[in-house]
Design a protein around this motif. Structure first.
Motif, PDB file in Angstrom:
ATOM      1  N   ALA A   1     -27.281  47.219  16.731  1.00  0.00           N
ATOM      2  CA  ALA A   1     -26.256  48.267  17.302  1.00  0.00           C
ATOM      3  C   ALA A   1     -26.505  48.512  18.699  1.00  0.00           C
ATOM      4  CB  ALA A   1     -26.189  49.355  16.599  1.00  0.00           C
ATOM      5  N   GLY A   2     -27.958  48.780  18.871  1.00  0.00           N
ATOM      6  CA  GLY A   2     -28.437  49.389  20.412  1.00  0.00           C
ATOM      7  C   GLY A   2     -27.981  48.169  21.413  1.00  0.00           C
ATOM      8  N   LEU A   3     -28.552  47.080  20.855  1.00  0.00           N
ATOM      9  CA  LEU A   3     -28.079  45.850  21.873  1.00  0.00           C
ATOM     10  C   LEU A   3     -26.835  45.822  22.342  1.00  0.00           C
ATOM     11  CD1 LEU A   3     -28.981  43.163  23.384  1.00  0.00           C
ATOM     12  CD2 LEU A   3     -28.547  42.167  21.201  1.00  0.00           C
ATOM     13  N   ILE A   4     -25.906  45.794  21.222  1.00  0.00           N
ATOM     14  CA  ILE A   4     -24.328  45.876  21.482  1.00  0.00           C
ATOM     15  C   ILE A   4     -24.029  46.873  22.338  1.00  0.00           C
ATOM     16  CG2 ILE A   4     -22.060  46.073  20.367  1.00  0.00           C
ATOM     17  CD1 ILE A   4     -23.502  44.407  17.913  1.00  0.00           C
ATOM     18  N   LYS A   5     -24.468  47.803  22.184  1.00  0.00           N
ATOM     19  CA  LYS A   5     -24.146  49.088  22.812  1.00  0.00           C
ATOM     20  C   LYS A   5     -24.389  48.929  24.572  1.00  0.00           C
ATOM     21  CE  LYS A   5     -24.048  54.199  23.407  1.00  0.00           C
ATOM     22  NZ  LYS A   5     -24.331  55.646  22.549  1.00  0.00           N
ATOM     23  N   ALA A   6     -25.657  48.321  24.526  1.00  0.00           N
ATOM     24  CA  ALA A   6     -26.225  48.235  25.941  1.00  0.00           C
ATOM     25  C   ALA A   6     -25.330  47.144  26.776  1.00  0.00           C
ATOM     26  CB  ALA A   6     -27.589  47.718  25.900  1.00  0.00           C
ATOM     27  N   LEU A   7     -24.839  46.159  26.073  1.00  0.00           N
ATOM     28  CA  LEU A   7     -24.169  45.122  26.511  1.00  0.00           C
ATOM     29  C   LEU A   7     -22.503  45.178  26.852  1.00  0.00           C
ATOM     30  CD1 LEU A   7     -25.643  41.832  24.638  1.00  0.00           C
ATOM     31  CD2 LEU A   7     -26.063  42.616  26.798  1.00  0.00           C
ATOM     32  N   ASP A   8     -22.028  46.175  26.123  1.00  0.00           N
ATOM     33  CA  ASP A   8     -20.567  46.609  26.166  1.00  0.00           C
ATOM     34  C   ASP A   8     -19.952  46.706  27.628  1.00  0.00           C
ATOM     35  OD1 ASP A   8     -18.469  46.668  24.310  1.00  0.00           O
ATOM     36  OD2 ASP A   8     -18.203  48.550  24.738  1.00  0.00           O
ATOM     37  N   ARG A   9     -20.418  47.458  28.351  1.00  0.00           N
ATOM     38  CA  ARG A   9     -19.826  47.890  29.724  1.00  0.00           C
ATOM     39  C   ARG A   9     -20.032  46.635  30.694  1.00  0.00           C
ATOM     40  NH1 ARG A   9     -20.416  54.092  31.549  1.00  0.00           N
ATOM     41  NH2 ARG A   9     -19.216  55.053  29.991  1.00  0.00           N
ATOM     42  N   PRO A  10     -21.388  45.884  30.839  1.00  0.00           N
ATOM     43  CA  PRO A  10     -21.516  44.775  31.596  1.00  0.00           C
ATOM     44  C   PRO A  10     -20.581  43.548  31.258  1.00  0.00           C
ATOM     45  CG  PRO A  10     -23.501  45.334  30.460  1.00  0.00           C
ATOM     46  CD  PRO A  10     -22.636  46.345  30.196  1.00  0.00           C
ATOM     47  N   LEU A  11     -20.570  43.377  29.955  1.00  0.00           N
ATOM     48  CA  LEU A  11     -19.794  42.292  29.508  1.00  0.00           C
ATOM     49  C   LEU A  11     -18.621  42.506  29.815  1.00  0.00           C
ATOM     50  CD1 LEU A  11     -19.822  39.713  27.792  1.00  0.00           C
ATOM     51  CD2 LEU A  11     -19.642  41.088  25.713  1.00  0.00           C
ATOM     52  N   GLU A  12     -17.915  43.776  29.481  1.00  0.00           N
ATOM     53  CA  GLU A  12     -16.475  43.943  29.900  1.00  0.00           C
ATOM     54  C   GLU A  12     -16.248  43.845  31.154  1.00  0.00           C
ATOM     55  OE1 GLU A  12     -13.422  47.715  29.258  1.00  0.00           O
ATOM     56  OE2 GLU A  12     -14.674  47.224  27.417  1.00  0.00           O
ATOM     57  N   SER A  13     -17.120  44.288  31.967  1.00  0.00           N
ATOM     58  CA  SER A  13     -16.786  44.143  33.481  1.00  0.00           C
ATOM     59  C   SER A  13     -16.708  42.849  33.967  1.00  0.00           C
ATOM     60  CB  SER A  13     -17.818  44.743  34.207  1.00  0.00           C
ATOM     61  OG  SER A  13     -17.864  44.781  35.633  1.00  0.00           O
ATOM     62  N   LEU A  14     -17.365  41.929  33.544  1.00  0.00           N
ATOM     63  CA  LEU A  14     -17.530  40.335  33.945  1.00  0.00           C
ATOM     64  C   LEU A  14     -16.371  39.719  33.415  1.00  0.00           C
ATOM     65  CD1 LEU A  14     -21.290  39.704  33.151  1.00  0.00           C
ATOM     66  CD2 LEU A  14     -20.093  39.558  35.393  1.00  0.00           C
ATOM     67  N   LEU A  15     -15.677  40.116  32.152  1.00  0.00           N
ATOM     68  CA  LEU A  15     -14.867  39.473  31.522  1.00  0.00           C
ATOM     69  C   LEU A  15     -13.433  39.740  32.442  1.00  0.00           C
ATOM     70  CD1 LEU A  15     -15.673  39.848  27.773  1.00  0.00           C
ATOM     71  CD2 LEU A  15     -15.443  37.546  28.910  1.00  0.00           C
ATOM     72  N   ARG A  16     -13.400  40.686  32.838  1.00  0.00           N
ATOM     73  CA  ARG A  16     -12.497  41.346  33.851  1.00  0.00           C
ATOM     74  C   ARG A  16     -12.341  40.833  35.095  1.00  0.00           C
ATOM     75  NH1 ARG A  16      -9.156  44.687  31.219  1.00  0.00           N
ATOM     76  NH2 ARG A  16     -10.308  46.374  29.612  1.00  0.00           N
ATOM     77  N   LYS A  17     -13.658  40.617  35.554  1.00  0.00           N
ATOM     78  CA  LYS A  17     -13.676  40.166  36.989  1.00  0.00           C
ATOM     79  C   LYS A  17     -13.149  38.415  36.758  1.00  0.00           C
ATOM     80  CE  LYS A  17     -17.216  42.578  38.921  1.00  0.00           C
ATOM     81  NZ  LYS A  17     -18.691  42.859  39.242  1.00  0.00           N
ATOM     82  N   ARG A  18     -13.566  37.919  35.671  1.00  0.00           N
ATOM     83  CA  ARG A  18     -13.079  36.575  35.349  1.00  0.00           C
ATOM     84  C   ARG A  18     -11.747  36.235  34.880  1.00  0.00           C
ATOM     85  NH1 ARG A  18     -17.669  33.038  35.127  1.00  0.00           N
ATOM     86  NH2 ARG A  18     -16.332  31.519  34.767  1.00  0.00           N
ATOM     87  N   LYS A  19     -10.965  37.571  34.658  1.00  0.00           N
ATOM     88  CA  LYS A  19      -9.642  37.766  34.166  1.00  0.00           C
ATOM     89  C   LYS A  19      -9.322  37.070  32.597  1.00  0.00           C
ATOM     90  CE  LYS A  19      -7.596  37.233  38.657  1.00  0.00           C
ATOM     91  NZ  LYS A  19      -7.760  38.700  39.110  1.00  0.00           N
ATOM     92  N   ALA A  20     -10.507  37.170  32.010  1.00  0.00           N
ATOM     93  CA  ALA A  20     -10.393  36.881  30.652  1.00  0.00           C
ATOM     94  C   ALA A  20      -9.925  37.965  29.617  1.00  0.00           C
ATOM     95  CB  ALA A  20     -11.700  36.441  30.254  1.00  0.00           C
ATOM     96  N   LEU A  21     -10.447  39.272  30.312  1.00  0.00           N
ATOM     97  CA  LEU A  21      -9.701  40.678  29.975  1.00  0.00           C
ATOM     98  C   LEU A  21      -8.665  41.106  30.734  1.00  0.00           C
ATOM     99  CD1 LEU A  21     -12.954  42.842  28.306  1.00  0.00           C
ATOM    100  CD2 LEU A  21     -10.859  41.904  27.122  1.00  0.00           C
ATOM    101  N   ARG A  22      -7.517  41.612  30.477  1.00  0.00           N
ATOM    102  CA  ARG A  22      -6.514  42.167  31.397  1.00  0.00           C
ATOM    103  C   ARG A  22      -5.701  42.882  30.299  1.00  0.00           C
ATOM    104  NH1 ARG A  22      -1.975  38.823  31.008  1.00  0.00           N
ATOM    105  NH2 ARG A  22      -2.004  37.128  29.748  1.00  0.00           N
ATOM    106  N   ARG A  23      -5.008  43.689  31.070  1.00  0.00           N
ATOM    107  CA  ARG A  23      -3.645  44.041  30.352  1.00  0.00           C
ATOM    108  C   ARG A  23      -2.315  43.211  29.859  1.00  0.00           C
ATOM    109  NH1 ARG A  23      -2.741  49.844  34.450  1.00  0.00           N
ATOM    110  NH2 ARG A  23      -4.760  50.555  34.013  1.00  0.00           N
ATOM    111  N   LYS A  24      -2.144  43.820  28.727  1.00  0.00           N
ATOM    112  CA  LYS A  24      -0.870  42.981  28.392  1.00  0.00           C
ATOM    113  C   LYS A  24      -1.165  41.448  28.079  1.00  0.00           C
ATOM    114  CE  LYS A  24       2.486  46.347  30.101  1.00  0.00           C
ATOM    115  NZ  LYS A  24       3.651  46.591  31.063  1.00  0.00           N
TER     116      LYS A  24
END
Length: 355
Positions: free
Chosen positions: A119-142
């Motif tokens: 659980a601790g590892l997952i929490k630590a990775l959450d924000r940087p992982l989400e940020s990278l995915l958004r930059k690569r357009k793999a995470l987006r709205r709609k």
């Protein structure tokens, strides 16, 4: 671009062989071929399709709601083994290579004590992982409400899955955790509450779980399931030779019938039958058959206690017999069966007669 060729299922740890047996039957019925791969007590199973067939095709015709032992169903990419120096890059690269985009990210672990330490590892990775995915357009709205799942089985081992609205659990890990209600006489009360959440749409609770309805609880003592019925304002026949909870009896909504639940007959057609009797699955199923064939109830929830071995064949046999009995009796009804989180060595069955 990666074409997913496997499905990823979550389940109760220890029931991987039972899910594998269920999948073997149901996938064969659909004319598909594949192989279940798992390790016992890990809480998840990979189903790899034969000949590189796209997994999303099978996923569409194998609804999660039709599976007994699965908690979650995902279209999955190959498992990744990660370097502890750089966990993020291989994950982001594989997601981008899949060609899919998502509007949310869920990081999960199997339902085991060992996995919960991540659980601790997952929490630590959450924000940087989400940020990278958004930059690569793999995470987006709609993004069509598609959800990206990361199943961490170890600190250096993760599998990427994707889920689609209408054929997934919208609960983390596929688990509905409920708070034990104050005043309930036993923890078994959570089984019935979870079953209602699973089988009765929330918008239908006021009409199908209504105040003033008539219900029977077979094998009721001390009253865990009866408590749920009474809490909805129902009048209950609590059938059991054992003692009932005094506070329940003081509500005036419970009639304690000191008889054997397998032979008792109701005085009228009831709205609900519920049953959590510990006995052979075939005997419980036969009793429920009798209730519906005689039109003694409109809706039922009951548990089947499973044998130690050959669990899926036993469940399949019981469900088949019940469906056959309804058909022979000219009764149009819907049968559903799931292993719920608050179940243990059992599955929960729901039957509703079409009015």
């Amino acid at each position: 671009m990666i074409t997913p060729t496997e499905l990823l299922f979550y389940c109760r740890p220890g029931f991987e062989p039972d899910l594998a047996a269920e999948l073997a039957d149901k996938v064969a019925d659909l004319g598909r071929e594949g192989e279940s791969r798992f390790e016992l007590d890990t809480g998840f199973l990979r189903f790899v399709l034969a000949d590189g067939e796209p997994a999303n095709v099978l996923h569409r015709v194998l609804p999660l709601a039709s599976l007994v032992f699965a908690r979650q169903s995902l279209v999955a990419l190959p498992t990744l083994s990660l370097s502890r120096e750089d966990r993020l890059s291989p994950i982001v690269d594989q997601v981008v290579e899949s060609g899919w985009s998502f509007d949310s990210l869920w990081q999960e672990t199997p339902d085991t004590n060992e996995a919960k330490t991540l659980a601790g590892l997952i929490k630590a990775l959450d924000r940087p992982l989400e940020s990278l995915l958004r930059k690569r357009k793999a995470l987006r709205r709609k993004a069509g409400r598609r959800r990206l799942h990361l199943l961490w089985s170890a600190g250096d081992r993760v599998q990427i899955g994707m889920s689609f609205p209408g054929n997934r659990s919208d609960l983390s890990g596929g688990i509905r955790r409920l708070r034990f209600p104050h005043g309930a006489p036993s923890r078994s009360t959570l089984k019935l509450e979870e079953a209602w959440h699973e089988f009765v749409p929330k918008e239908a609770w006021d009409s199908r779980l209504a105040e003033g309805m008539q219900a029977a609880d077979l094998g009721a003592a001390p009253g865990g399931w009866t408590w749920q019925l009474v809490n909805r304002g129902m009048n209950v026949y609590a059938v059991d030779n054992g003692p009932m909870d005094r506070k329940l009896m003081a509500t005036g909504l419970v009639e304690h019938v000191k008889e054997d639940g397998f032979v008792w007959e109701p005085p009228m057609c009831l709205d609900w039958l519920v049953c959590d009797i510990v006995d052979k699955p075939s005997r419980v199923e036969s009793m429920v058959e009798r209730w519906f064939v005689n039109r003694w109830c409109r809706e039922a929830i009951f548990n089947l206690k499973l044998p130690m071995k050959r669990r899926w064949p036993e469940v399949s046999l019981c469900l088949g017999r019940l469906a056959e009995a309804l058909q022979e009796g000219g009764i149009e009804g819907k049968i559903q069966c799931r292993q719920l989180y608050h179940d243990r060595e059992e599955v929960t069955v729901h039957v509703r007669v079409k009015e």
